[in-house]
Design a protein around this motif. Sequence first.
Motif, mmCIF file in Angstrom:
data_model
loop_
_atom_site.group_PDB
_atom_site.id
_atom_site.type_symbol
_atom_site.label_atom_id
_atom_site.label_comp_id
_atom_site.label_asym_id
_atom_site.label_seq_id
_atom_site.Cartn_x
_atom_site.Cartn_y
_atom_site.Cartn_z
ATOM 1 N N UNK A 45 0.830 -1.197 0.000
ATOM 2 C CA UNK A 45 0.000 0.000 0.000
ATOM 3 C C UNK A 45 0.875 1.261 0.000
ATOM 4 N N UNK A 46 0.450 2.250 -0.782
ATOM 5 C CA UNK A 46 1.114 3.544 -0.804
ATOM 6 C C UNK A 46 0.619 4.351 0.385
ATOM 7 N N UNK A 47 1.561 4.871 1.155
ATOM 8 C CA UNK A 47 1.206 5.623 2.353
ATOM 9 C C UNK A 47 1.564 7.097 2.180
ATOM 10 N N UNK A 48 0.807 7.940 2.855
ATOM 11 C CA UNK A 48 1.131 9.372 2.872
ATOM 12 C C UNK A 48 0.953 9.888 4.296
ATOM 13 N N UNK A 49 1.733 10.937 4.627
ATOM 14 C CA UNK A 49 1.650 11.527 5.967
ATOM 15 C C UNK A 49 0.514 12.548 6.017
ATOM 16 N N UNK A 50 -0.297 12.462 7.045
ATOM 17 C CA UNK A 50 -1.416 13.396 7.220
ATOM 18 C C UNK A 50 -1.408 13.931 8.648
#
Length: 258
Positions: A45-50
């Motif tokens: 899975x591609x993760x992003x910081x939020x």
Amino acid sequence: MADEKSPLVIILGFHQTFERVPVKGDELHDDVDARGFKLDEKGKRVLEAVEVDWVTYAPAHSPMGANTTERIRHLRPTQEIIEGENAEKTRFMLARWSAIEPAYEAWRKGHELPVNGTPLAHWPGVSAAMAAELRKYNILTVENVRDLAETQLERIRLPNMRDLRNSAKAFIDNMRNAEAAEREVERDNEVASLRAQLEEQNERLAAAMALLEERTSPADAVRENDIAALRAQLDAKGVKYHHKAGAETLRALLQEAA
């Protein structure tokens, strides 16, 4: 000033963390898993910081009770909840969010958190040190002190807490009486202002009526009738006269014509 409507919770603070969360993918253009999350070349899975905002609060009826820390996004009432069949849950979430939302918006803008009630700093009944000690127990307002239960009084490390609670109640009562007296004075001033305006209007009306009576007095009516009669006699004799001529001038013209 104190707020007559008691909040459901007391806001103790906010903070922010950062988390890595999976990104939703486009099934037509991305590799996605069974739940629709985007996958990279390795199938992960591609993760992003939020940013994740949190709030810490306590029950308003028991500020010394257990604190609760939750994500803001979990506390916002969704349309699904509002339209749901569980009316009690909906009322609870709306009431809780109504207490949290204004404080959260103020925190996001960098402002001080609004206090629902009379801040301890506005109460001469406690020193700065006493106020700081009370805040350790999530007691932020004079109303919080007034509403303390007997069991809670014993847990606070300040002397004469029962006297302090009675003092808080007296302070709130006096403040309400002062507010009521202030409203009474404002009403009296408003009534006095309206009376003055009415008297002024009556005076203007009386002056206008007097002027109207003066212009339409019987003497004026007789004078106008005399002028009309004189004009009729001059017209019968074919004597010309100025249309603004008065009664004396018209009589003189009649005498000359005679």
